[in-house]
Design a protein around this motif. Structure first.
Motif, mmCIF file in Angstrom:
data_model
loop_
_atom_site.group_PDB
_atom_site.id
_atom_site.type_symbol
_atom_site.label_atom_id
_atom_site.label_comp_id
_atom_site.label_asym_id
_atom_site.label_seq_id
_atom_site.Cartn_x
_atom_site.Cartn_y
_atom_site.Cartn_z
ATOM 1 N N SER A 186 7.306 4.050 -4.158
ATOM 2 C CA SER A 186 6.278 3.102 -3.736
ATOM 3 C C SER A 186 4.938 3.812 -3.741
ATOM 4 O O SER A 186 4.836 4.958 -3.293
ATOM 5 C CB SER A 186 6.573 2.556 -2.331
ATOM 6 N N PHE A 187 3.911 3.125 -4.237
ATOM 7 C CA PHE A 187 2.596 3.752 -4.320
ATOM 8 C C PHE A 187 1.512 2.676 -4.358
ATOM 9 O O PHE A 187 1.773 1.496 -4.616
ATOM 10 C CB PHE A 187 2.507 4.645 -5.557
ATOM 11 N N VAL A 188 0.280 3.110 -4.101
ATOM 12 C CA VAL A 188 -0.890 2.233 -4.144
ATOM 13 C C VAL A 188 -1.653 2.540 -5.420
ATOM 14 O O VAL A 188 -1.918 3.705 -5.734
ATOM 15 C CB VAL A 188 -1.792 2.451 -2.916
ATOM 16 N N ILE A 189 -2.022 1.482 -6.152
ATOM 17 C CA ILE A 189 -2.689 1.650 -7.439
ATOM 18 C C ILE A 189 -3.718 0.545 -7.621
ATOM 19 O O ILE A 189 -3.598 -0.533 -7.025
ATOM 20 C CB ILE A 189 -1.646 1.633 -8.589
ATOM 21 N N SER A 190 -4.726 0.792 -8.438
ATOM 22 C CA SER A 190 -5.781 -0.188 -8.679
ATOM 23 C C SER A 190 -5.217 -1.462 -9.301
ATOM 24 O O SER A 190 -4.304 -1.416 -10.133
ATOM 25 C CB SER A 190 -6.851 0.409 -9.602
ATOM 26 N N GLN A 191 -5.788 -2.604 -8.918
ATOM 27 C CA GLN A 191 -5.361 -3.889 -9.479
ATOM 28 C C GLN A 191 -5.734 -4.021 -10.951
ATOM 29 O O GLN A 191 -5.207 -4.890 -11.656
ATOM 30 C CB GLN A 191 -5.987 -5.041 -8.686
ATOM 31 N N GLN A 194 -4.417 8.261 -10.448
ATOM 32 C CA GLN A 194 -4.719 8.742 -9.111
ATOM 33 C C GLN A 194 -4.068 7.869 -8.027
ATOM 34 O O GLN A 194 -4.713 7.419 -7.073
ATOM 35 C CB GLN A 194 -6.243 8.804 -8.872
ATOM 36 N N ILE A 195 -2.786 7.611 -8.193
ATOM 37 C CA ILE A 195 -2.070 6.802 -7.226
ATOM 38 C C ILE A 195 -1.942 7.521 -5.882
ATOM 39 O O ILE A 195 -2.051 8.741 -5.810
ATOM 40 C CB ILE A 195 -0.648 6.443 -7.731
ATOM 41 N N ASN A 196 -1.732 6.748 -4.827
ATOM 42 C CA ASN A 196 -1.419 7.291 -3.501
ATOM 43 C C ASN A 196 -0.017 6.861 -3.130
ATOM 44 O O ASN A 196 0.307 5.663 -3.147
ATOM 45 C CB ASN A 196 -2.420 6.762 -2.451
ATOM 46 N N MET A 197 0.832 7.836 -2.835
ATOM 47 C CA MET A 197 2.208 7.524 -2.487
ATOM 48 C C MET A 197 2.290 6.872 -1.121
ATOM 49 O O MET A 197 1.475 7.140 -0.235
ATOM 50 C CB MET A 197 3.070 8.794 -2.512
ATOM 51 N N LEU A 241 1.817 9.531 -13.003
ATOM 52 C CA LEU A 241 1.117 8.444 -12.319
ATOM 53 C C LEU A 241 -0.121 8.954 -11.572
ATOM 54 O O LEU A 241 -1.168 8.310 -11.568
ATOM 55 C CB LEU A 241 2.061 7.730 -11.352
ATOM 56 N N VAL A 242 0.002 10.133 -10.947
ATOM 57 C CA VAL A 242 -1.123 10.703 -10.202
ATOM 58 C C VAL A 242 -2.231 11.132 -11.151
ATOM 59 O O VAL A 242 -3.423 10.846 -10.928
ATOM 60 C CB VAL A 242 -0.660 11.894 -9.334
ATOM 61 N N SER A 243 -1.854 11.821 -12.232
ATOM 62 C CA SER A 243 -2.867 12.328 -13.160
ATOM 63 C C SER A 243 -3.534 11.212 -13.954
ATOM 64 O O SER A 243 -4.703 11.319 -14.325
ATOM 65 C CB SER A 243 -2.229 13.340 -14.122
#
Length: 267
Positions: free
Chosen positions: A184-189, A263-266, A258-260
């Motif tokens: 689960s992570f937060v990502i831009s719409q 820049q997601i936030n877990m 995904l992070v690179s």
């Protein structure tokens, strides 16, 4: 333009099926219908410089609840994932193998809620959510309606060509068990779901067999312009049983990508 049209509103050859479908959708909405699925299949008449073509296309519109109300289960509003599932099931039933999915840029669709299905170098189909300003030109006020309008396009000529000599082939059932991990992570719409799936599968196309979304949240706990996504990642090796160590390595690689990339936030 037609030289001698039958009526003023049929004076041009169509380059899209969408306007007539939206006119019909508006008519049905104005007469009290809310759960609507309509489609049309016909030729289009396109010109590129001095070159003309008449491709056959199928376009459909979906809005409202995806299923009728039933005592056994609660009906749900049509969503991106349900529309995506419908298109994937249709292509699968036709025996068509989708080689790539990506977002598609049509001026009448919201870019982050689109997905195109490619079979080799051919576009097979696409789905997307209609922009409010486009619906408004056909007398449909989406904020008041409080329903999304989904557009499905199928390239009939390409589908016909791909299935002309199609033969069903037997595939051995995997002997080794699959492994399921959730992230689960937060990502831009602004990042399309198809891009997320493509980047995850690209980590190891042989071992990552499936990526499914099971939850999406946009609300108070998530910054504006972002969404929280939860995914099932299914991994399977056809040669041997996957070890926990190998699965952990795969998931770590997925998160690194995904992070690179975004820049997601877990969570």
């Amino acid at each position: 333009q037609l030289i001698n049209p039958q009526s003023s509103n049929q004076s041009t050859m169509r380059i899209s099926l969408l306007p007539q479908l939206l006119t019909n959708l508006s008519y049905n909405l104005n007469h009290g219908e809310r759960n609507i699925k309509i489609m049309e299949m016909s030729k289009l008449y396109l010109r590129d410089g001095s070159t003309y073509s008449e491709p056959k296309k199928l376009t459909a519109l979906l809005t409202g609840e995806i299923t009728n109300e039933h005592w056994k289960y609660k009906s749900e509003a049509t969503s991106f994932y349900q529309v995506k599932g419908l298109m994937e099931s249709l292509l699968n039933n036709l025996g068509i193998s989708v080689s790539d999915t990506r977002s598609i840029s049509y001026p009448w669709l919201i870019p982050a809620d689109t997905q195109a299905f490619y079979c080799g170098d051919k576009l097979c189909a696409s789905i997307g959510r209609l922009k409010s300003e486009v619906a408004d030109r056909f007398g449909i006020d989406i904020p008041i309606l409080k329903q999304d309008i989904w557009v499905l396009d199928i390239e009939v000529d390409n589908i016909t060509e791909l299935t002309r000599n199609l033969q069903t082939k037997f595939q051995v059932i995997p002997r080794f068990p699959s492994v399921n991990r959730d992230i689960s992570f937060v990502i831009s719409q602004t990042v399309a779901y198809s891009e997320i799936v493509a980047s995850i599968k690209a980590v190891n196309k042989e071992l990552i067999s499936q990526v499914d979304i099971f939850d999406e949240y946009r609300g108070k706990q998530v910054p504006e312009g972002y969404r929280s996504i939860s995914l099932h990642i299914i991994m399977q090796d056809n040669e041997k049983t996957l070890t926990d160590e190998r699965v952990d390595q795969l998931i770590a690689s997925v998160l690194d990508v995904l992070v690179s990339t975004w820049q997601i936030n877990m969570r």
